[in-house]
Enzyme design. Structure first.
Site, PDB file in Angstrom:
ATOM      1  N   ARG A 125       3.677  14.309  15.580  1.00  0.00           N
ATOM      2  CA  ARG A 125       4.576  14.585  14.440  1.00  0.00           C
ATOM      3  C   ARG A 125       5.766  13.627  14.385  1.00  0.00           C
ATOM      4  NH1 ARG A 125       3.396  20.184  15.534  1.00  0.00           N
ATOM      5  NH2 ARG A 125       1.889  20.828  13.959  1.00  0.00           N
ATOM      6  N   LYS A 147       9.023   1.500   5.332  1.00  0.00           N
ATOM      7  CA  LYS A 147       7.756   1.807   4.641  1.00  0.00           C
ATOM      8  C   LYS A 147       6.612   1.332   5.524  1.00  0.00           C
ATOM      9  CE  LYS A 147       7.978  -0.125   0.530  1.00  0.00           C
ATOM     10  NZ  LYS A 147       7.742  -0.398  -0.891  1.00  0.00           N
ATOM     11  N   GLU A 189       9.836 -14.626   0.092  1.00  0.00           N
ATOM     12  CA  GLU A 189      10.688 -13.420   0.037  1.00  0.00           C
ATOM     13  C   GLU A 189      12.166 -13.803   0.150  1.00  0.00           C
ATOM     14  OE1 GLU A 189       9.264 -10.674  -0.828  1.00  0.00           O
ATOM     15  OE2 GLU A 189       7.173 -11.100  -0.308  1.00  0.00           O
ATOM     16  N   LYS A 223      18.482  -6.909   2.297  1.00  0.00           N
ATOM     17  CA  LYS A 223      17.555  -5.776   2.415  1.00  0.00           C
ATOM     18  C   LYS A 223      18.330  -4.522   2.872  1.00  0.00           C
ATOM     19  CE  LYS A 223      13.116  -4.088   2.965  1.00  0.00           C
ATOM     20  NZ  LYS A 223      11.712  -4.327   2.897  1.00  0.00           N
ATOM     21  N   GLU A 233      13.021   4.443  -2.418  1.00  0.00           N
ATOM     22  CA  GLU A 233      12.492   3.771  -3.609  1.00  0.00           C
ATOM     23  C   GLU A 233      12.489   4.676  -4.853  1.00  0.00           C
ATOM     24  OE1 GLU A 233       9.516   0.085  -3.583  1.00  0.00           O
ATOM     25  OE2 GLU A 233       8.469   1.980  -3.364  1.00  0.00           O
ATOM     26  N   ARG A 237      15.683   0.177  -5.438  1.00  0.00           N
ATOM     27  CA  ARG A 237      14.849  -0.567  -4.484  1.00  0.00           C
ATOM     28  C   ARG A 237      13.738  -1.347  -5.189  1.00  0.00           C
ATOM     29  NH1 ARG A 237      13.151   1.630   1.532  1.00  0.00           N
ATOM     30  NH2 ARG A 237      11.825  -0.088   2.091  1.00  0.00           N
ATOM     31  N   ASN A 241      10.736  -5.798  -5.968  1.00  0.00           N
ATOM     32  CA  ASN A 241       9.421  -6.045  -6.538  1.00  0.00           C
ATOM     33  C   ASN A 241       9.388  -7.228  -7.496  1.00  0.00           C
ATOM     34  OD1 ASN A 241       6.677  -4.498  -7.434  1.00  0.00           O
ATOM     35  ND2 ASN A 241       7.676  -3.643  -5.624  1.00  0.00           N
ATOM     36  N   HIS A 244       6.384  -9.542  -8.038  1.00  0.00           N
ATOM     37  CA  HIS A 244       5.221  -8.943  -7.377  1.00  0.00           C
ATOM     38  C   HIS A 244       4.199  -8.345  -8.349  1.00  0.00           C
ATOM     39  CE1 HIS A 244       7.571  -9.710  -3.836  1.00  0.00           C
ATOM     40  NE2 HIS A 244       6.667  -9.175  -3.042  1.00  0.00           N
ATOM     41  N   HIS A 248       0.932  -9.936  -7.194  1.00  0.00           N
ATOM     42  CA  HIS A 248      -0.162  -9.145  -6.608  1.00  0.00           C
ATOM     43  C   HIS A 248      -1.433  -9.298  -7.430  1.00  0.00           C
ATOM     44  CE1 HIS A 248       2.536  -6.177  -4.164  1.00  0.00           C
ATOM     45  NE2 HIS A 248       2.127  -7.189  -3.431  1.00  0.00           N
ATOM     46  N   HIS A 260      -0.266 -14.951  -0.203  1.00  0.00           N
ATOM     47  CA  HIS A 260       0.725 -14.031  -0.755  1.00  0.00           C
ATOM     48  C   HIS A 260       1.952 -14.806  -1.260  1.00  0.00           C
ATOM     49  CE1 HIS A 260       2.982 -10.292  -1.175  1.00  0.00           C
ATOM     50  NE2 HIS A 260       3.981 -10.876  -0.542  1.00  0.00           N
TER      51      HIS A 260
HETATM   52  N1  LIG Z   1       6.272  -2.226   4.728  1.00  0.00           N
HETATM   53  C1  LIG Z   1       6.880  -3.149   4.047  1.00  0.00           C
HETATM   54  O1  LIG Z   1       8.008  -2.967   3.574  1.00  0.00           O
HETATM   55  C2  LIG Z   1       6.226  -4.459   3.840  1.00  0.00           C
HETATM   56  C3  LIG Z   1       6.897  -5.508   3.222  1.00  0.00           C
HETATM   57  C4  LIG Z   1       6.254  -6.734   3.093  1.00  0.00           C
HETATM   58  C5  LIG Z   1       4.950  -6.891   3.558  1.00  0.00           C
HETATM   59  N2  LIG Z   1       4.305  -5.839   4.134  1.00  0.00           N
HETATM   60  C6  LIG Z   1       2.932  -5.986   4.648  1.00  0.00           C
HETATM   61  O2  LIG Z   1       2.936  -7.020   5.610  1.00  0.00           O
HETATM   62  C7  LIG Z   1       1.630  -7.570   5.684  1.00  0.00           C
HETATM   63  C8  LIG Z   1       1.753  -9.071   5.753  1.00  0.00           C
HETATM   64  O3  LIG Z   1       2.526  -9.407   6.884  1.00  0.00           O
HETATM   65  P1  LIG Z   1       2.464 -10.843   7.561  1.00  0.00           P
HETATM   66  O4  LIG Z   1       2.529 -11.865   6.504  1.00  0.00           O
HETATM   67  O5  LIG Z   1       3.458 -10.844   8.642  1.00  0.00           O
HETATM   68  O6  LIG Z   1       0.948 -10.893   8.115  1.00  0.00           O
HETATM   69  P2  LIG Z   1       0.268 -10.582   9.524  1.00  0.00           P
HETATM   70  O7  LIG Z   1       0.909  -9.475  10.239  1.00  0.00           O
HETATM   71  O8  LIG Z   1      -1.199 -10.459   9.275  1.00  0.00           O
HETATM   72  O9  LIG Z   1       0.503 -11.928  10.341  1.00  0.00           O
HETATM   73  C9  LIG Z   1      -0.061 -13.120   9.844  1.00  0.00           C
HETATM   74  C10 LIG Z   1      -0.831 -13.877  10.920  1.00  0.00           C
HETATM   75  O10 LIG Z   1       0.096 -14.518  11.789  1.00  0.00           O
HETATM   76  C11 LIG Z   1      -0.240 -14.267  13.149  1.00  0.00           C
HETATM   77  N3  LIG Z   1       1.015 -14.316  13.887  1.00  0.00           N
HETATM   78  C12 LIG Z   1       1.991 -13.392  13.902  1.00  0.00           C
HETATM   79  N4  LIG Z   1       3.057 -13.850  14.572  1.00  0.00           N
HETATM   80  C13 LIG Z   1       2.739 -15.080  15.009  1.00  0.00           C
HETATM   81  C14 LIG Z   1       3.434 -16.077  15.743  1.00  0.00           C
HETATM   82  N5  LIG Z   1       4.705 -15.903  16.102  1.00  0.00           N
HETATM   83  N6  LIG Z   1       2.792 -17.234  16.019  1.00  0.00           N
HETATM   84  C15 LIG Z   1       1.541 -17.457  15.580  1.00  0.00           C
HETATM   85  N7  LIG Z   1       0.834 -16.572  14.875  1.00  0.00           N
HETATM   86  C16 LIG Z   1       1.433 -15.399  14.584  1.00  0.00           C
HETATM   87  C17 LIG Z   1      -0.949 -12.943  13.126  1.00  0.00           C
HETATM   88  O11 LIG Z   1      -1.800 -12.799  14.261  1.00  0.00           O
HETATM   89  C18 LIG Z   1      -1.734 -13.033  11.827  1.00  0.00           C
HETATM   90  O12 LIG Z   1      -2.925 -13.742  12.025  1.00  0.00           O
HETATM   91  C19 LIG Z   1       0.879  -7.060   4.479  1.00  0.00           C
HETATM   92  O13 LIG Z   1      -0.039  -6.086   4.906  1.00  0.00           O
HETATM   93  C20 LIG Z   1       1.940  -6.432   3.612  1.00  0.00           C
HETATM   94  O14 LIG Z   1       1.442  -5.341   2.851  1.00  0.00           O
HETATM   95  C21 LIG Z   1       4.917  -4.654   4.299  1.00  0.00           C
END
Ligand SMILES: NC(=O)c1ccc[n+]([C@@H]2O[C@H](COP(=O)([O-])OP(=O)(O)OC[C@H]3O[C@@H](n4cnc5c(N)ncnc54)[C@H](O)[C@@H]3O)[C@@H](O)[C@H]2O)c1
Length: 366
Positions: A125, A147, A189, A223, A233, A237, A241, A244, A248, A260
């Protein structure tokens, strides 16, 4: 070690998160002290790539400091941000007999913080979550806002919750091994933050500011301001977007061939164009934006795409009401259009077609 400390605290007590930024921060006394007051046993969750690069070492260091740490891994990539991975991680935590008083550390990019955050929000929980982002996207966005979630066949992030981390430790050293295209995903971003909330940040980018720690700090400050104003949100917030809705849709229509960052960059350009057509923004801002994106290494080009698929993808956007897409509009650099407190505005079909025509002409590959 340089360093910065921010505190995200909301009036409704949704969160009280410490954000520490600095090289070597994940080997510092404040880091160990924070872990110490949180728990003594942790699940350290990382994808297999990050586990190999940094997870094994971190687990060894924390063990040497007296913590009980279980490194739990999953295959890297967006395709693994799904319910079965969450279940698998939970089963591993149960097997290690981790309980209510133990914690989860998310080490990695946004996929990891979304997954580990969701695990932390439901395990027993809810247990304490600490984030150590290793991508630029994680450092300026994904790990900060509470989130989390997983994808299903029907779409991205459709199942998830709000569960704020107790602390986020940002060590820009991790970025030394991050591939260039992943850096651009985070840069998109950062540019967005400048456009929606900080003329000063945008001007730093125009002048070619390369100090990544400074850019991360400015982004975290924005942020923080947004989360504190609207933690769940409800309205404000939404400004995050910007770019996006179209971005998207482009990602989806290109079957994720377009990264992305590239998709969001083109999305921001096109949503800024719509802001211009609605009389909110001068065209000069679009020219400034184009220069900043190109300086940051964006191609601003997309492959052959089907327009109908783009329109359909937009209809699934969370802001869409009765098939009419709604978008965050810009008023000036650093300022969004309030749109009667909704922070997004309906885009009527004729205007949308005009926007799509412009986007295909400017950024299409034909
Ligand atoms: N919750 C939120 O507020 C929020 C906001 C923005 C994005 N997201 C989510 O985040 C995700 C995208 O995140 P991301 O772009 O970090 O992708 P990711 O977590 O898949 O990382 C991208 C790649 O980089 C590699 N990697 C990570 N750190 C590394 C490092 N220091 N050196 C070498 N390789 C490394 C990972 O293994 C992976 O292959 C999406 O699923 C998106 O929906 C969430």
């Amino acid at each position: 070690m340089s360093g910065h400390l921010l505190h995200v605290k909301t009036i409704g007590n949704e969160t009280d998160t410490e954000i520490s930024i600095g090289n070597e921060i994940t080997r510092s006394l404040p880091f160990y002290n924070f872990l110490n007051k949180t728990a003594s046993r942790f699940a350290l969750i990382a994808d297999q790539n990050v586990a190999e690069k940094y997870g094994l070492q971190l687990a060894a260091e924390l063990t040497a400091e007296g913590f009980e740490v279980h490194l739990l891994t999953f295959p890297e990539g967006e395709g693994h941000k799904i319910r079965s991975t969450k279940q698998d991680l939970e089963d591993q935590m149960l097997a290690k007999e981790l309980g209510r008083g133990d914690g989860v550390i998310a080490l990695g990019g946004g996929v990891t913080s979304d997954l580990a955050g969701f695990v932390a929000s439901t395990y027993c929980r809810g247990v304490s979550l600490i984030c150590i982002p290793t991508t630029l996207m994680g450092m300026v966005d994904a790990s900060l806002g509470g989130k989390n979630g997983v994808n299903t066949n029907e779409g991205k992030n459709l199942i998830g919750s709000f569960h704020f981390p107790k602390a986020v430790f940002i060590n820009p050293d991790f970025l030394k091994t991050l591939p260039k295209h992943e850096m651009r995903n985070g840069m998109a971003e950062i540019i967005k933050y400048g456009l929606i909330a900080s003329k000063e940040l945008f001007e730093m980018l125009e002048q070619g500011q390369k100090n990544i720690e400074e850019l991360i700090l400015r982004s975290c400050e924005i942020k923080k301001m947004v989360i504190e104003s609207d933690p769940k949100e409800q309205g404000f917030r939404r400004i995050l977007n910007f770019g996006h809705t179209i971005g998207h849709a482009l990602e989806f229509a290109s079957s994720f061939e377009l990264s992305h960052g590239e998709a969001i960059a083109i999305g921001m350009m096109t949503e800024a164009y719509l802001s211009f057509k609605l009389g909110h923004l001068t065209f000069g801002v679009l020219e400034q934006m184009s220069i900043v994106f190109k300086q940051a290494g964006f191609r601003l080009k997309f492959p052959q795409l089907d327009r109908q698929q783009i329109r359909t993808a937009m209809s699934f956007d969370k802001k869409t009401i009765r098939s009419t897409p709604r978008m965050v509009l810009l008023k000036a650099v650093g300022q969004v259009e309030r749109c009667n407190g909704n922070y997004c505005s309906s885009i009527e079909p004729a205007l949308l077609e005009d926007g799509l025509n412009w986007m295909f002409k400017e950024f299409g590959s034909q």
